[in-house]
Design an enzyme around this catalytic site. Structure first.
Site, PDB file in Angstrom:
ATOM      1  N   CYS A  76      31.536  51.007  35.466  1.00 54.71           N
ATOM      2  CA  CYS A  76      31.124  50.831  36.865  1.00 54.71           C
ATOM      3  C   CYS A  76      32.303  50.537  37.783  1.00 54.71           C
ATOM      4  O   CYS A  76      32.162  50.586  39.002  1.00 54.71           O
ATOM      5  CB  CYS A  76      30.059  49.751  36.969  1.00 54.71           C
ATOM      6  SG  CYS A  76      28.510  50.317  36.249  1.00 54.71           S
ATOM      7  N   HIS A 132      29.809  47.774  44.335  1.00 58.64           N
ATOM      8  CA  HIS A 132      29.093  48.528  43.304  1.00 58.64           C
ATOM      9  C   HIS A 132      27.639  48.065  43.309  1.00 58.64           C
ATOM     10  O   HIS A 132      27.353  46.871  43.430  1.00 58.64           O
ATOM     11  CB  HIS A 132      29.744  48.279  41.942  1.00 58.64           C
ATOM     12  CG  HIS A 132      28.947  48.840  40.813  1.00 58.64           C
ATOM     13  ND1 HIS A 132      28.587  50.167  40.763  1.00 58.64           N
ATOM     14  CD2 HIS A 132      28.414  48.246  39.706  1.00 58.64           C
ATOM     15  CE1 HIS A 132      27.861  50.371  39.673  1.00 58.64           C
ATOM     16  NE2 HIS A 132      27.747  49.228  39.016  1.00 58.64           N
ATOM     17  N   ASN A 149      21.528  52.025  39.924  1.00 55.16           N
ATOM     18  CA  ASN A 149      22.937  51.981  39.535  1.00 55.16           C
ATOM     19  C   ASN A 149      23.353  53.358  39.012  1.00 55.16           C
ATOM     20  O   ASN A 149      22.946  53.770  37.926  1.00 55.16           O
ATOM     21  CB  ASN A 149      23.123  50.910  38.450  1.00 55.16           C
ATOM     22  CG  ASN A 149      24.563  50.761  38.004  1.00 55.16           C
ATOM     23  OD1 ASN A 149      25.426  51.568  38.355  1.00 55.16           O
ATOM     24  ND2 ASN A 149      24.826  49.732  37.221  1.00 55.16           N
TER      25      ASN A 149
HETATM   26  N1  ACO Z   1      10.197  44.191  33.773  1.00 59.95           N
HETATM   27  C1  ACO Z   1       9.596  43.041  33.489  1.00 59.95           C
HETATM   28  N2  ACO Z   1      10.165  42.064  32.758  1.00 59.95           N
HETATM   29  C2  ACO Z   1      11.418  42.287  32.317  1.00 59.95           C
HETATM   30  C3  ACO Z   1      12.115  43.496  32.574  1.00 59.95           C
HETATM   31  C4  ACO Z   1      11.453  44.475  33.341  1.00 59.95           C
HETATM   32  N3  ACO Z   1      12.024  45.651  33.656  1.00 59.95           N
HETATM   33  N4  ACO Z   1      13.334  43.415  32.009  1.00 59.95           N
HETATM   34  C5  ACO Z   1      13.418  42.219  31.414  1.00 59.95           C
HETATM   35  N5  ACO Z   1      12.245  41.535  31.581  1.00 59.95           N
HETATM   36  C6  ACO Z   1      11.899  40.223  31.095  1.00 59.95           C
HETATM   37  C7  ACO Z   1      12.696  39.859  29.873  1.00 59.95           C
HETATM   38  O1  ACO Z   1      12.109  40.386  28.705  1.00 59.95           O
HETATM   39  C8  ACO Z   1      12.632  38.353  29.928  1.00 59.95           C
HETATM   40  O2  ACO Z   1      11.375  37.938  29.413  1.00 59.95           O
HETATM   41  P1  ACO Z   1      11.279  36.653  28.476  1.00 59.95           P
HETATM   42  O3  ACO Z   1      11.737  35.509  29.336  1.00 59.95           O
HETATM   43  O4  ACO Z   1       9.830  36.623  28.125  1.00 59.95           O
HETATM   44  O5  ACO Z   1      12.204  36.930  27.325  1.00 59.95           O
HETATM   45  C9  ACO Z   1      12.652  38.057  31.423  1.00 59.95           C
HETATM   46  O6  ACO Z   1      12.256  39.260  32.078  1.00 59.95           O
HETATM   47  C10 ACO Z   1      14.022  37.668  31.939  1.00 59.95           C
HETATM   48  O7  ACO Z   1      14.966  38.586  31.423  1.00 59.95           O
HETATM   49  P2  ACO Z   1      16.482  38.483  31.796  1.00 59.95           P
HETATM   50  O8  ACO Z   1      17.278  39.502  31.056  1.00 59.95           O
HETATM   51  O9  ACO Z   1      16.898  37.059  31.678  1.00 59.95           O
HETATM   52  O10 ACO Z   1      16.419  38.885  33.335  1.00 59.95           O
HETATM   53  P3  ACO Z   1      17.519  38.740  34.417  1.00 59.95           P
HETATM   54  O11 ACO Z   1      17.020  37.974  35.542  1.00 59.95           O
HETATM   55  O12 ACO Z   1      18.858  38.373  33.832  1.00 59.95           O
HETATM   56  O13 ACO Z   1      17.659  40.248  34.943  1.00 59.95           O
HETATM   57  C11 ACO Z   1      19.137  42.126  34.734  1.00 59.95           C
HETATM   58  C12 ACO Z   1      18.059  41.272  34.061  1.00 59.95           C
HETATM   59  C13 ACO Z   1      18.560  42.740  35.991  1.00 59.95           C
HETATM   60  C14 ACO Z   1      19.593  43.226  33.771  1.00 59.95           C
HETATM   61  C15 ACO Z   1      20.335  41.225  35.128  1.00 59.95           C
HETATM   62  O14 ACO Z   1      20.692  40.449  34.019  1.00 59.95           O
HETATM   63  C16 ACO Z   1      21.551  42.000  35.586  1.00 59.95           C
HETATM   64  O15 ACO Z   1      21.557  42.536  36.677  1.00 59.95           O
HETATM   65  N6  ACO Z   1      22.642  42.000  34.807  1.00 59.95           N
HETATM   66  C17 ACO Z   1      23.918  42.578  35.215  1.00 59.95           C
HETATM   67  C18 ACO Z   1      23.893  44.088  35.317  1.00 59.95           C
HETATM   68  C19 ACO Z   1      25.283  44.579  35.668  1.00 59.95           C
HETATM   69  O16 ACO Z   1      25.906  44.138  36.609  1.00 59.95           O
HETATM   70  N7  ACO Z   1      25.827  45.498  34.871  1.00 59.95           N
HETATM   71  C20 ACO Z   1      27.202  45.916  35.080  1.00 59.95           C
HETATM   72  C21 ACO Z   1      27.307  47.236  35.655  1.00 59.95           C
HETATM   73  S1  ACO Z   1      26.573  48.497  34.656  1.00 59.95           S
HETATM   74  C22 ACO Z   1      27.862  49.435  33.924  1.00 59.95           C
HETATM   75  O17 ACO Z   1      28.999  49.078  33.880  1.00 59.95           O
HETATM   76  C23 ACO Z   1      27.472  50.739  33.250  1.00 59.95           C
END
Ligand code: ACO
Length: 336
Positions: A116, A256, A286
């Site tokens: 990214c 990004h 993304n």
């Molecule tokens: N719908 C509903 N529930 C979901 C979903 C979904 N799509 N995805 C996860 N959940 C649930 C999980 O299972 C979890 O449930 P649990 O508590 O029962 O286990 C709960 O939601 C919380 O999950 P988290 O992973 O803690 O959610 P979080 O708030 O961290 O959001 C996310 C997840 C959006 C992926 C976030 O962590 C994020 O944005 N991370 C960084 C992404 C990023 O910047 N990537 C770098 C660039 S990409 C690249 O380089 C290719």
């Protein structure tokens, strides 16, 4: 001798027609529009559905758009670089395929994998070629077909990504505009938190790698989020400080587009308001190497020569960085 800098002189883009929205996703996996909007900020993503077509399909269309609008002939381009994590093939480079598709014959080219942050890594390489006097018209493509590595049964990743192709033209200038400063960083110890395990030389494709779903994106979202929030903000604040840019001096932050919460946290640390930030994650998700130019493309008509712009990114690797640009032209000239 006057200092030569690289300046962006045009932006092209292509997004596939097909739109995958939260409603459709919620029929595929256990998710909801409400969860995706509050945790990430995405409503819809564009997906490339054409059979047998990869990243070069979108990259080539973006380059065609760019060449047409800037009145550049394909034979004038002397370097084409492609930022991508989803090349058409492991080899040859997608840059070569795009050049062939659009009739660029007097250039060499190669791919750069900075995930990214790939667009920022690639802009820096392009700028060095121009500053050294080696190249005069450089096309930087940022393109990714993320849908080719997304597991559409995994709700934690399939809601995040979309497909797009973008292209920037860079040329030399001796005016006080262009790419003025860059901070690029990497920490390979973060590689296990966001990666595609198989398909490379460590785990070539086998029945086992396919059965184990190792050809899809794996992400430990929480850990990546934690690093993204602090590191993207750190470099953005640092580049402001060392170039004496106050929040009032900044025309635009172009972050990004991975998560609206990461974007908001970065803007807050920089002391700038939401209306100084380009945000279109809601409509594209993304698109990895394409997010930053896709913003520049959509906001181009509002950009003015001399605008102070900071590009910032964080991605797999880990990789991250920020680039300070003094914008080189009034975007309205392309939007009469
Ligand atoms: N719908 C509903 N529930 C979901 C979903 C979904 N799509 N995805 C996860 N959940 C649930 C999980 O299972 C979890 O449930 P649990 O508590 O029962 O286990 C709960 O939601 C919380 O999950 P988290 O992973 O803690 O959610 P979080 O708030 O961290 O959001 C996310 C997840 C959006 C992926 C976030 O962590 C994020 O944005 N991370 C960084 C992404 C990023 O910047 N990537 C770098 C660039 S990409 C690249 O380089 C290719």
């Amino acid at each position: 001798m006057e200092k030569v800098r690289a300046t962006i002189t045009g932006v092209g883009a292509y997004v596939p027609e097909y739109i995958l929205d939260n409603h459709e996703l919620s029929k595929m996996v256990d998710t909801s529009d409400e969860w995706i909007m509050t945790r990430v900020g995405i409503k819809e993503r564009h997906i490339l559905k054409e059979e047998g077509e990869g990243t070069s399909f979108m990259g080539a269309r973006a380059v065609e758009d760019l060449l047409k609008k800037t009145g550049t002939k394909p034979e004038e381009v002397d370097l084409l670089l492609c930022a991508t994590v989803t090349p058409d093939h492991p080899f040859p480079a997608t840059a070569n395929i795009i050049a062939d598709k659009v009739g660029i014959k007097n250039a060499h080219g190669f791919d750069i994998n900075g995930a990214c942050s790939g667009l920022l890594y690639t802009l820096d390489v392009a700028a060095k070629f121009i500053e050294s006097g080696a190249k005069k018209k450089v096309v930087v493509v940022g393109a990714d077909k993320m849908s080719s590595i997304v597991d559409y049964t995994d709700r934690t990743t399939c809601v995040l990504f979309g497909d797009a192709g973008t292209a920037l033209l860079l040329e030399p200038t001796t005016e006080d505009v262009g790419l003025k400063d860059t901070i690029l960083q990497a920490d390979g110890s973060g590689r296990h938190y966001l990666y595609q395990k198989a398909g490379g030389s460590a785990y070539p494709a086998t029945h086992e790698t396919v059965d184990n779903k190792w050809h899809y994106i794996y992400q430990d979202g929480k850990t990546v989020f934690k690093h993204a929030v602090s590191r993207m903000a750190d470099v953005s604040v640092e580049i402001m400080k060392r170039n004496n840019i106050s929040p009032e001096d900044l025309a635009w932050l172009v972050p990004h587009q991975a998560n609206l919460r990461i974007i908001d946290a970065t803007a807050q640390r920089m002391g700038i308001s939401r209306d100084q930030v380009m945000i279109n994650i809601e409509r594209y998700g993304n698109t990895t190497a394409a997010t930053i130019p896709l913003c520049l493309y959509e906001w181009e008509k509002d950009l003015k020569k001399g605008d102070n712009i900071i590009l910032a990114a964080f991605g797999a690797g880990f990789t991250w960085g920020a680039t300070y640009i003094k914008w080189g032209y009034d975007g309205s000239k392309f939007h009469k």
